[in-house]
Motif scaffolding. Structure first.
Motif, PDB file in Angstrom:
ATOM      1  N   ALA A 184     -11.618   3.562  31.445  1.00 44.42           N
ATOM      2  CA  ALA A 184     -10.812   2.536  30.773  1.00 44.42           C
ATOM      3  C   ALA A 184      -9.428   3.056  30.415  1.00 44.42           C
ATOM      4  O   ALA A 184      -9.209   4.256  30.277  1.00 44.42           O
ATOM      5  N   ARG A 185      -8.520   2.127  30.266  1.00 45.17           N
ATOM      6  CA  ARG A 185      -7.164   2.464  29.846  1.00 45.17           C
ATOM      7  C   ARG A 185      -7.050   2.302  28.336  1.00 45.17           C
ATOM      8  O   ARG A 185      -7.446   1.279  27.780  1.00 45.17           O
ATOM      9  N   PHE A 186      -6.505   3.313  27.662  1.00 46.98           N
ATOM     10  CA  PHE A 186      -6.218   3.210  26.234  1.00 46.98           C
ATOM     11  C   PHE A 186      -4.707   3.104  26.053  1.00 46.98           C
ATOM     12  O   PHE A 186      -3.965   3.938  26.561  1.00 46.98           O
ATOM     13  N   ASN A 187      -4.284   2.072  25.361  1.00 45.28           N
ATOM     14  CA  ASN A 187      -2.843   1.862  25.175  1.00 45.28           C
ATOM     15  C   ASN A 187      -2.251   2.677  24.033  1.00 45.28           C
ATOM     16  O   ASN A 187      -1.073   3.034  24.072  1.00 45.28           O
ATOM     17  N   GLU A 188      -3.064   2.924  23.009  1.00 48.39           N
ATOM     18  CA  GLU A 188      -2.540   3.568  21.810  1.00 48.39           C
ATOM     19  C   GLU A 188      -2.070   4.999  22.099  1.00 48.39           C
ATOM     20  O   GLU A 188      -2.869   5.868  22.478  1.00 48.39           O
ATOM     21  N   GLY A 189      -0.788   5.244  21.913  1.00 50.93           N
ATOM     22  CA  GLY A 189      -0.255   6.590  22.105  1.00 50.93           C
ATOM     23  C   GLY A 189      -0.959   7.580  21.192  1.00 50.93           C
ATOM     24  O   GLY A 189      -1.295   7.256  20.052  1.00 50.93           O
ATOM     25  N   ASP A 190      -1.179   8.795  21.685  1.00 53.19           N
ATOM     26  CA  ASP A 190      -1.899   9.781  20.877  1.00 53.19           C
ATOM     27  C   ASP A 190      -1.165  10.055  19.560  1.00 53.19           C
ATOM     28  O   ASP A 190      -1.793  10.182  18.516  1.00 53.19           O
ATOM     29  N   ILE A 191       0.139  10.171  19.638  1.00 52.15           N
ATOM     30  CA  ILE A 191       0.935  10.406  18.431  1.00 52.15           C
ATOM     31  C   ILE A 191       1.961   9.288  18.312  1.00 52.15           C
ATOM     32  O   ILE A 191       2.794   9.103  19.207  1.00 52.15           O
ATOM     33  N   VAL A 192       1.879   8.541  17.245  1.00 49.42           N
ATOM     34  CA  VAL A 192       2.880   7.506  16.962  1.00 49.42           C
ATOM     35  C   VAL A 192       3.628   7.930  15.701  1.00 49.42           C
ATOM     36  O   VAL A 192       3.017   8.122  14.648  1.00 49.42           O
ATOM     37  N   THR A 193       4.929   8.103  15.839  1.00 49.16           N
ATOM     38  CA  THR A 193       5.741   8.491  14.680  1.00 49.16           C
ATOM     39  C   THR A 193       6.631   7.314  14.295  1.00 49.16           C
ATOM     40  O   THR A 193       7.128   6.584  15.153  1.00 49.16           O
ATOM     41  N   THR A 194       6.807   7.151  12.993  1.00 41.60           N
ATOM     42  CA  THR A 194       7.563   6.017  12.452  1.00 41.60           C
ATOM     43  C   THR A 194       8.506   6.527  11.372  1.00 41.60           C
ATOM     44  O   THR A 194       8.095   7.291  10.497  1.00 41.60           O
ATOM     45  N   MET A 195       9.763   6.126  11.469  1.00 43.68           N
ATOM     46  CA  MET A 195      10.740   6.471  10.439  1.00 43.68           C
ATOM     47  C   MET A 195      11.103   5.189   9.697  1.00 43.68           C
ATOM     48  O   MET A 195      11.364   4.163  10.325  1.00 43.68           O
ATOM     49  N   ILE A 196      11.123   5.263   8.370  1.00 43.36           N
ATOM     50  CA  ILE A 196      11.409   4.094   7.531  1.00 43.36           C
ATOM     51  C   ILE A 196      12.568   4.421   6.609  1.00 43.36           C
ATOM     52  O   ILE A 196      12.600   5.495   6.000  1.00 43.36           O
ATOM     53  N   SER A 197      13.517   3.487   6.516  1.00 48.34           N
ATOM     54  CA  SER A 197      14.619   3.663   5.569  1.00 48.34           C
ATOM     55  C   SER A 197      14.383   2.787   4.343  1.00 48.34           C
ATOM     56  O   SER A 197      13.813   1.701   4.452  1.00 48.34           O
ATOM     57  N   CYS A 198      14.806   3.277   3.175  1.00 53.41           N
ATOM     58  CA  CYS A 198      14.607   2.545   1.923  1.00 53.41           C
ATOM     59  C   CYS A 198      15.961   2.182   1.312  1.00 53.41           C
ATOM     60  O   CYS A 198      16.966   2.841   1.558  1.00 53.41           O
ATOM     61  N   SER A 199      15.940   1.139   0.488  1.00 52.37           N
ATOM     62  CA  SER A 199      17.203   0.647  -0.069  1.00 52.37           C
ATOM     63  C   SER A 199      17.879   1.685  -0.959  1.00 52.37           C
ATOM     64  O   SER A 199      19.101   1.698  -1.061  1.00 52.37           O
ATOM     65  N   ASN A 200      17.128   2.566  -1.574  1.00 51.25           N
ATOM     66  CA  ASN A 200      17.746   3.599  -2.405  1.00 51.25           C
ATOM     67  C   ASN A 200      18.069   4.880  -1.644  1.00 51.25           C
ATOM     68  O   ASN A 200      18.339   5.923  -2.254  1.00 51.25           O
ATOM     69  N   GLY A 201      18.010   4.806  -0.322  1.00 50.65           N
ATOM     70  CA  GLY A 201      18.494   5.911   0.490  1.00 50.65           C
ATOM     71  C   GLY A 201      17.455   6.936   0.904  1.00 50.65           C
ATOM     72  O   GLY A 201      17.759   7.869   1.644  1.00 50.65           O
ATOM     73  N   GLU A 202      16.218   6.775   0.439  1.00 49.05           N
ATOM     74  CA  GLU A 202      15.190   7.709   0.872  1.00 49.05           C
ATOM     75  C   GLU A 202      14.728   7.340   2.295  1.00 49.05           C
ATOM     76  O   GLU A 202      14.835   6.201   2.710  1.00 49.05           O
ATOM     77  N   THR A 203      14.202   8.335   2.999  1.00 51.42           N
ATOM     78  CA  THR A 203      13.557   8.052   4.280  1.00 51.42           C
ATOM     79  C   THR A 203      12.095   8.493   4.211  1.00 51.42           C
ATOM     80  O   THR A 203      11.737   9.390   3.446  1.00 51.42           O
ATOM     81  N   ILE A 204      11.275   7.814   5.012  1.00 53.25           N
ATOM     82  CA  ILE A 204       9.836   8.076   5.067  1.00 53.25           C
ATOM     83  C   ILE A 204       9.462   8.306   6.529  1.00 53.25           C
ATOM     84  O   ILE A 204       9.949   7.607   7.410  1.00 53.25           O
ATOM     85  N   MET A 205       8.628   9.298   6.767  1.00 51.17           N
ATOM     86  CA  MET A 205       8.112   9.567   8.118  1.00 51.17           C
ATOM     87  C   MET A 205       6.597   9.387   8.104  1.00 51.17           C
ATOM     88  O   MET A 205       5.919  10.019   7.290  1.00 51.17           O
ATOM     89  N   LEU A 206       6.080   8.578   9.011  1.00 51.72           N
ATOM     90  CA  LEU A 206       4.635   8.404   9.135  1.00 51.72           C
ATOM     91  C   LEU A 206       4.164   8.910  10.492  1.00 51.72           C
ATOM     92  O   LEU A 206       4.870   8.765  11.495  1.00 51.72           O
ATOM     93  N   THR A 207       2.970   9.478  10.524  1.00 51.88           N
ATOM     94  CA  THR A 207       2.381   9.926  11.790  1.00 51.88           C
ATOM     95  C   THR A 207       0.985   9.336  11.931  1.00 51.88           C
ATOM     96  O   THR A 207       0.174   9.431  11.014  1.00 51.88           O
TER      97      THR A 207
END
Lengths: 420, 420
Positions: free
Chosen positions: A243-266
């Motif tokens: 079978a084919r799996f679509n979900e990438g093994d590692i998905v990284t996400t960067m989020i910006s916040c209104s007060n200037g902080e950044t968040i990284m999710l894995t």
């Protein structure tokens, strides 16, 4: 606050009784002021199993059904706990509120912004609250971190990280009848499927939806080879191995916040690795990281030039800043799953209902945190384009009261720190 | 290979003699087959200081000037080593090649794609090579990792991370005469200013420009508060304490590769923290991380469910897989700065010239790695939009010979592994 002090009886319907649902129901049954009056699962064997457990523990059998709509019709159910497949949480929550029920639900991600908005609007229209049961917000380490942050140990925060990093190849790769929704999701979708275990605590650190909010995100997915490799090696003769799996093994996400902080999710579930939520908190005074259990604070003496600086163990600081709620909890006696945090999140839900106060994780938080999933899918589909994260509070985030420091919406531990 | 075996004499001009330039020049002077015939710095005192060192060590004074063009005119200089401010590396390299010189240069980032392309085209037209002196490609840990990767310890690679995480607040915040280009860059730019210390080794792991290449990147910057906070506290009466710094404290960059791997880079220089290059290598068989010095391999026995899995110390594996070049180097005797890696990268430059072979880090690598800086600025300016990373090889990356395992372009340690 007095953990476990019995309030008025809260009557519940439990919808979704797989492994997780049964575990959470048992924790709820350990509370004398909770009554489970209805149990439901699309699989009859699961519903019956749950009914048997309730009967054994409480003497009387609850209403038992395979149709959640039957649960929503009952007058002896004031609130529901939804622990079904990820993609059915929000639709059932919306129907439940329309039927006059208060809602809590297990964690997962949303499939569309539209369902998030509908959940918010229906909650506003019906006056029924929604609480996401994000247990990790109640874990000892995360709450000690929250305590440290509120007491200024890290100074102004700049950057946070977290991940759902959990080797689930064997669970996803079950080759015969697989009732678990994870397989469907990993086979068909590609995104940050499970953001809230790490994002929830970060939201409490950064006061998201209460003076701060998430603005945009960008996600990137690696190739998907881990699950296939595992299946080739461990279940070579199954159809699933082809079978084919679509979900990438590692998905990284960067989020910006209104007060200037950044968040990284894995998101990292189909490669071999130790479990880790990859927590990481960085401010102008220091940095903490879960992996390696390290902390570094500027105020600690450091000599010998910047190359000589070292992380030290976070053990002492986590003990020193143990959250008052956890001090009380240890005296009370830990119970429930996942090191005790499950009990706390369920107790916060029950006590908020009893005291008629807002949930510490409310419908706006639930919508914003769950929306990360469909937004990350959109970003990946568009070649890692930035996408906007909606303001589900419709501007109220600028003046909303801060979240209580004990995450219980009562007897806030840090009234001054939270009066921003 | 026989480290330090003297070849024919290589004649050098050294351009840029600040702290780093002098240190590297001394390492070059420790090689009997290297002759420093010209030294140059825009500051006369620095140039003269370097000339004095050469005279003291070699007896004869070199040509000494504040104008690098004078160096390029000299017939007794066949190659130049450029160690000036970041933004002047490429322009001087281009002029040097046009004057018939071979080029090496210290690390830094590019200011535009155009200058990267011009460097590539002039190198192709003149036949003069360019080598980026990325010392971290030659560090013991990174080379042991390369060794492990080439021997298949991690299986197919999926995800790599790295960072330039170095608390430089005091250097950037020098309040009086600051000759260091870092201050200018942190005050005016906002991007991944210094990508190559981590990206260089990753490029060797992933065979970038040799069967694989970087396709797109996305960058996100946090607010910039760390340097200002530091100045307010440590140098409150300087003009600098009122100055605006544009460079976000944490800049994160995600890069996609043609073979499906993703790369995460972190730039983190204006918050308190221990030095770390944040190395992280993940494949279908296991994962290594620099912070915490942890490694986890699937083949190690693991029982008790996924929550029981633990990282173990990487010490044993790094010793077991110590790179053959480093084994030889320890016998030869470590020398030069930064734990010995500076000598190796300079020696690779010198020996490649002597043997008339391509540089292990060539003009295409130099252009691609340095381009990350201006591309990350563009992405941040566009609200974290994805930007394309050019193929500086013009398609040759698909069939280019693999990089030698010892990074010396000679006596490759793994001929079979590199014949892809």
């Amino acid at each position: 606050m007095k953990l476990g002090t019995a309030g008025r009886t809260v009557t519940l319907g439990i919808i979704g009784l797989g492994g997780r649902g049964v575990g959470q129901m048992k924790t709820l049954l350990s509370m004398p002021d909770v009554q489970v009056n209805a149990v439901c699962d699309v699989y009859e064997d699961r519903a019956q199993n749950a009914a048997d457990i309730v009967k054994e523990q409480r003497g009387a059998a609850p209403f038992c059904t395979t149709d959640y709509r039957e649960v929503l019709k009952r007058e002896d159910v004031e609130a529901v706990v939804i622990m079904t497949s990820w993609q059915t949480h929000i639709p059932i929550a919306i129907e439940a509120m329309r039927a006059g029920k208060i809602v809590s639900m297990e964690v997962g991600g949303a499939t569309s912004l539209d369902e998030c908005w509908e959940m918010v609007r229906v909650s506003e229209q019906t006056g029924k609250g929604v609480m996401l049961l994000e247990n990790c917000c109640y874990n000892d380490v995360e709450m000690a971190l929250l305590n440290m942050i509120k007491q200024g140990v890290f100074g102004e925060l700049v950057h946070c990280r977290g991940g759902y990093q959990h080797d689930l190849r064997d669970e996803i790769g079950l080759g015969d009848i697989n009732r678990h929704y994870r397989q469907d999701n990993f086979m068909h979708r590609n995104g940050e499927l499970y953001p809230t275990h790490e994002l929830g605590p970060i939201a409490t650190y950064l006061n998201l939806n209460r003076g701060n909010r998430m603005l945009t995100l960008v996600s990137m997915a690696s190739k998907a080879v881990g699950e296939h490799e595992w299946l080739k090696k461990n279940r070579p003769d199954t159809d699933l191995a082809k079978a084919r799996f679509n979900e990438g093994d590692i998905v990284t996400t960067m989020i910006s916040c209104s007060n200037g902080e950044t968040i990284m999710l894995t998101h990292d579930c189909t490669l071999p690795r130790p479990y880790s939520r990859g927590g990481y908190v960085q401010g102008v005074k220091g940095v903490w990281m879960e992996d390696g259990h390290g902390i570094y604070l500027e105020d600690d003496a450091h000599e010998g030039g910047t190359y000589a600086h070292k992380f030290k163990s976070d053990k002492e600081m986590l003990e020193k800043y143990e959250h008052p709620l956890w001090k009380e909890y240890r005296e009370f006696g830990l119970r429930g799953g996942h090191g005790g945090m499950d009990y706390l999140v369920l107790r916060a839900f029950v006590e908020s209902i009893q005291k008629e106060v807002a949930f510490p994780i409310d419908v706006y938080d639930t919508a914003a945190w769950m929306a990360i999933t469909c937004l990350s899918e959109e970003s990946i589909q568009k070649g890692s384009a930035p996408v906007n994260i909606p303001d589900f509070t419709s501007g109220r985030w600028m003046r909303r009261e801060a979240r209580p420091g004990d995450m219980f919406s009562l007897d806030a531990v840090y009234p001054e720190a939270f009066t921003e």
